[in-house]
Design a protein around this motif. Sequence first.
Motif, PDB file in Angstrom:
ATOM      1  N   THR A 249       0.837  -1.201   0.000  1.00 24.43           N
ATOM      2  CA  THR A 249       0.000   0.000   0.000  1.00 24.43           C
ATOM      3  C   THR A 249       0.867   1.243   0.000  1.00 24.43           C
ATOM      4  O   THR A 249       2.050   1.201   0.373  1.00 24.43           O
ATOM      5  N   GLN A 250       0.258   2.343  -0.376  1.00 16.72           N
ATOM      6  CA  GLN A 250       0.973   3.611  -0.396  1.00 16.72           C
ATOM      7  C   GLN A 250       1.406   3.986   1.021  1.00 16.72           C
ATOM      8  O   GLN A 250       2.537   4.434   1.220  1.00 16.72           O
ATOM      9  N   ALA A 251       0.544   3.770   1.998  1.00 15.82           N
ATOM     10  CA  ALA A 251       0.886   4.086   3.388  1.00 15.82           C
ATOM     11  C   ALA A 251       2.067   3.243   3.870  1.00 15.82           C
ATOM     12  O   ALA A 251       2.972   3.756   4.541  1.00 15.82           O
ATOM     13  N   GLN A 252       2.063   1.980   3.518  1.00 15.20           N
ATOM     14  CA  GLN A 252       3.143   1.074   3.903  1.00 15.20           C
ATOM     15  C   GLN A 252       4.478   1.544   3.311  1.00 15.20           C
ATOM     16  O   GLN A 252       5.494   1.609   4.013  1.00 15.20           O
ATOM     17  N   LEU A 253       4.475   1.884   2.032  1.00 16.20           N
ATOM     18  CA  LEU A 253       5.710   2.317   1.375  1.00 16.20           C
ATOM     19  C   LEU A 253       6.172   3.687   1.868  1.00 16.20           C
ATOM     20  O   LEU A 253       7.367   3.933   2.003  1.00 16.20           O
ATOM     21  N   ALA A 254       5.222   4.573   2.159  1.00 21.18           N
ATOM     22  CA  ALA A 254       5.587   5.896   2.672  1.00 21.18           C
ATOM     23  C   ALA A 254       6.246   5.770   4.044  1.00 21.18           C
ATOM     24  O   ALA A 254       7.219   6.476   4.343  1.00 21.18           O
ATOM     25  N   THR A 255       5.757   4.867   4.871  1.00 18.75           N
ATOM     26  CA  THR A 255       6.358   4.636   6.189  1.00 18.75           C
ATOM     27  C   THR A 255       7.785   4.136   6.046  1.00 18.75           C
ATOM     28  O   THR A 255       8.691   4.593   6.761  1.00 18.75           O
ATOM     29  N   ILE A 256       7.998   3.230   5.110  1.00 20.41           N
ATOM     30  CA  ILE A 256       9.347   2.707   4.877  1.00 20.41           C
ATOM     31  C   ILE A 256      10.263   3.803   4.349  1.00 20.41           C
ATOM     32  O   ILE A 256      11.388   3.975   4.815  1.00 20.41           O
ATOM     33  N   ARG A 257       9.768   4.578   3.393  1.00 22.00           N
ATOM     34  CA  ARG A 257      10.576   5.659   2.805  1.00 22.00           C
ATOM     35  C   ARG A 257      10.956   6.708   3.856  1.00 22.00           C
ATOM     36  O   ARG A 257      12.046   7.266   3.824  1.00 22.00           O
ATOM     37  N   ASP A 258      10.079   6.943   4.814  1.00 20.88           N
ATOM     38  CA  ASP A 258      10.338   7.963   5.836  1.00 20.88           C
ATOM     39  C   ASP A 258      11.161   7.456   7.020  1.00 20.88           C
ATOM     40  O   ASP A 258      11.497   8.229   7.911  1.00 20.88           O
TER      41      ASP A 258
END
Length: 135
Positions: free
Chosen positions: A66-75
Motif C-alpha cells: 500500500t501507499q501508506a506502507q511504502l511511505a512509512t518505509i521511505r520515511d
Amino acid sequence: MTLVQMQPRSACPTPVHRPVGDAIDAAGPQVCDDMTVEVALAVMSSARTDHLLVCDEDGLCTGLVTQAQLATIRDSSAYTDQVRLRAVIGERGPFVTSSRTTMAEAEHAMRYRELDALPVVDEQGSALGVFARAR
C-alpha cells in the motif's frame, strides 16, 4: 432421536458463501518484486491507486503493498533508495484463492490481520484481482 427441520436451498448462494472471485476488483497495476520503493510510489501516483500487486520473476503473486506502507518505509531512518519491494513484502502472502475461499473467510482474514485489501490468485498463484473492504 432429534428432528432436524430442513429449509430448501436457493439456487443462488448467499453472499457470504459465494467465492471471493465473484467480488474482486480488477487487478490494477502489477509490478515486479525487484522494483524499488521510490519507483513503486511513482507508479501508484500515476495510476491513482493506493495499492499495487507485487509479482515475482515468474509472474506469480507475492503480495500487495500500500501507499501508506511504502511511505512509512521511505520515511524511516534506515531507508535507502535501493530498497526493493521483495524486502518489503518479506514472505509470500497473505492472499486468497479465488475458487476455494468464500467472501466470509476473506473478510474474517482481513479483520484478523487488520487489512483493507487482499490479493486474489488462481490455483497457479497468478493475480486475478483484489478483494477490498467496502468503504
